[in-house]
Design an enzyme around this catalytic site. Structure first.
Site, PDB file in Angstrom:
ATOM      1  N   SER A   8       0.850  -1.195   0.000  1.00 34.42           N
ATOM      2  CA  SER A   8       0.000   0.000   0.000  1.00 34.42           C
ATOM      3  C   SER A   8       0.881   1.239   0.000  1.00 34.42           C
ATOM      4  CB  SER A   8      -0.889   0.009   1.244  1.00 34.42           C
ATOM      5  OG  SER A   8      -1.408   1.307   1.432  1.00 34.42           O
ATOM      6  N   HIS A  33      -1.203  -1.397  -4.173  1.00 36.18           N
ATOM      7  CA  HIS A  33      -2.486  -1.068  -3.535  1.00 36.18           C
ATOM      8  C   HIS A  33      -2.574   0.448  -3.375  1.00 36.18           C
ATOM      9  CE1 HIS A  33      -5.963  -2.061  -0.950  1.00 36.18           C
ATOM     10  NE2 HIS A  33      -5.538  -1.093  -0.136  1.00 36.18           N
ATOM     11  N   ASP A  35      -4.781   3.541  -2.028  1.00 33.15           N
ATOM     12  CA  ASP A  35      -5.842   3.883  -1.075  1.00 33.15           C
ATOM     13  C   ASP A  35      -6.389   5.287  -1.290  1.00 33.15           C
ATOM     14  OD1 ASP A  35      -6.031   1.627   0.833  1.00 33.15           O
ATOM     15  OD2 ASP A  35      -3.905   2.057   1.168  1.00 33.15           O
ATOM     16  N   MET A  37      -8.955   8.106  -0.087  1.00 34.67           N
ATOM     17  CA  MET A  37      -9.764   8.482   1.087  1.00 34.67           C
ATOM     18  C   MET A  37     -10.332   9.875   0.893  1.00 34.67           C
ATOM     19  SD  MET A  37      -7.193   7.288   4.087  1.00 34.67           S
ATOM     20  CE  MET A  37      -6.547   5.621   4.194  1.00 34.67           C
ATOM     21  N   HIS A  66      -8.396   0.985  -3.902  1.00 36.12           N
ATOM     22  CA  HIS A  66      -9.295   0.785  -2.765  1.00 36.12           C
ATOM     23  C   HIS A  66      -9.988   2.111  -2.477  1.00 36.12           C
ATOM     24  CE1 HIS A  66      -9.468  -0.182   1.876  1.00 36.12           C
ATOM     25  NE2 HIS A  66     -10.652  -0.128   1.331  1.00 36.12           N
ATOM     26  N   MET A  68     -12.111   4.365  -0.510  1.00 34.41           N
ATOM     27  CA  MET A  68     -12.739   4.614   0.789  1.00 34.41           C
ATOM     28  C   MET A  68     -13.445   5.957   0.691  1.00 34.41           C
ATOM     29  SD  MET A  68      -9.635   3.235   3.163  1.00 34.41           S
ATOM     30  CE  MET A  68      -8.460   3.331   1.836  1.00 34.41           C
ATOM     31  N   MET A 137     -11.518  -5.988   5.553  1.00 34.52           N
ATOM     32  CA  MET A 137     -10.663  -5.049   6.295  1.00 34.52           C
ATOM     33  C   MET A 137     -10.299  -5.665   7.645  1.00 34.52           C
ATOM     34  SD  MET A 137     -10.012  -2.436   4.437  1.00 34.52           S
ATOM     35  CE  MET A 137      -9.118  -1.522   5.698  1.00 34.52           C
ATOM     36  N   ASP A 175      -6.450  -6.344   4.580  1.00 29.78           N
ATOM     37  CA  ASP A 175      -5.822  -5.023   4.572  1.00 29.78           C
ATOM     38  C   ASP A 175      -5.860  -4.408   5.963  1.00 29.78           C
ATOM     39  OD1 ASP A 175      -4.990  -2.450   4.006  1.00 29.78           O
ATOM     40  OD2 ASP A 175      -6.670  -1.955   2.688  1.00 29.78           O
TER      41      ASP A 175
HETATM   42  C1  DX5 Z   1      -6.142   1.675   5.685  1.00 27.04           C
HETATM   43  C2  DX5 Z   1      -5.750   1.357   4.270  1.00 27.04           C
HETATM   44  C3  DX5 Z   1      -4.604   0.430   4.187  1.00 27.04           C
HETATM   45  C4  DX5 Z   1      -3.332   0.927   4.833  1.00 27.04           C
HETATM   46  C5  DX5 Z   1      -2.701  -0.273   5.467  1.00 27.04           C
HETATM   47  O1  DX5 Z   1      -7.394   2.196   5.728  1.00 27.04           O
HETATM   48  O2  DX5 Z   1      -6.820   0.780   3.560  1.00 27.04           O
HETATM   49  O3  DX5 Z   1      -4.368  -0.049   2.868  1.00 27.04           O
HETATM   50  O4  DX5 Z   1      -2.433   1.533   3.967  1.00 27.04           O
HETATM   51  O5  DX5 Z   1      -1.619   0.107   6.226  1.00 27.04           O
HETATM   52  P1  DX5 Z   1      -0.842  -0.859   7.225  1.00 27.04           P
HETATM   53  O6  DX5 Z   1      -0.371  -2.034   6.404  1.00 27.04           O
HETATM   54  O7  DX5 Z   1       0.260   0.000   7.725  1.00 27.04           O
HETATM   55  O8  DX5 Z   1      -1.818  -1.271   8.282  1.00 27.04           O
HETATM   56 ZN    ZN Z   2      -6.377  -0.215   1.605  1.00 28.66          ZN
END
Ligand code: DX5
Ligand code: ZN
Length: 217
Positions: A8, A33, A35, A37, A66, A68, A137, A175
């Site tokens: 990620s 990956h 992310d 947000m 991903h 969010m 998750m 994740d």
């Molecule tokens: C959190 C993200 C993850 C995050 C994971 O909401 O969806 O992908 O980057 O980070 P680690 O591996 O540090 O928990």
């Molecule tokens: Zn993620």
């Protein structure tokens, strides 16, 4: 299903993102990956379309987006055009999950559905045969560097039993909080796509990636 590591880049050094992508690539990670947000579905704001377009030029790996974000159907087409290979939406963020899944398929990318820790696997029972991947998750989404919530492994086991019984062709992604110490238990529970942020990008990126891949053999 094949086991793949999905670093990620939320935990990467954005000032040298291209180099960081090269390191995970050279070490053999199969996915990237990504992310997204929005500060509404989750508290944080991360990055979006312009960043995806840029990194697409520097990696041939599967980019696993991903989302969010609330009402993700607003952006599905844009993320597909920007270079996503897999688009994952949260079941909790979609008013009409079935329609959003169909929309992603129409864009020609693979489709994933994500579940927050407290959302039961049963809530997506009827769409399992329509999706390529389910993301369980293992932390509450929104931040990297959190501790894995153990009860989410029961959900991974539950889903992998359903997949086996119904002979579904479905990847199970996990994740959050996955590192050298916790990777074994998510694999044992039945996950095959492993997201790792801090465990890859904090410290020696190449070494970290290789170590995690080694544990997945
Ligand atoms: C959190 C993200 C993850 C995050 C994971 O909401 O969806 O992908 O980057 O980070 P680690 O591996 O540090 O928990
Ligand atoms: Zn993620």
């Amino acid at each position: 299903m094949e086991k793949c590591l999905a670093p990620s880049i939320l935990a990467a050094d954005f000032g040298i993102l291209k180099e960081q992508l090269e390191l995970i690539d050279e070490a053999g990670a199969q996915y990237v990956h990504f992310d997204v947000m929005d500060g509404v579905f989750v508290p944080s704001i991360s990055f979006g379309l312009p960043v995806l377009k840029s990194i697409r030029k520097y990696t041939d790996r599967l980019i696993d987006v991903h989302l969010m974000i609330v009402d993700p159907e607003r952006y599905v087409k844009d993320f597909a055009e920007a270079g996503a290979d897999i688009i994952t939406v949260h079941a909790e963020a979609c008013k009409h999950l079935d329609a959003t899944i169909e929309m992603i398929k129409k864009c020609g990318t693979m489709v994933g559905v994500a579940l927050n820790p407290s959302t039961p696997v049963g809530s997506i029972a009827h769409v399992l045969d329509k999706v390529d991947m389910v993301l369980i998750m293992t932390v509450n989404p929104g931040f990297g560097g959190q501790k894995l919530i153990d009860y989410t492994l029961d959900k991974v086991r539950e889903l992998s039993e359903i997949v086996a019984t119904k002979k579904l062709k479905l990847d199970i992604e996990v994740d959050g909080g996955i590192n050298r110490d916790t990777i074994e238990k998510v694999l044992d529970a039945g996950a095959n796509i492993i997201v790792a942020g801090s465990a890859v990008f904090k410290g020696d990126v190449k070494e970290n990636t290789k170590n995690l891949l080694e544990k997945m053999r």
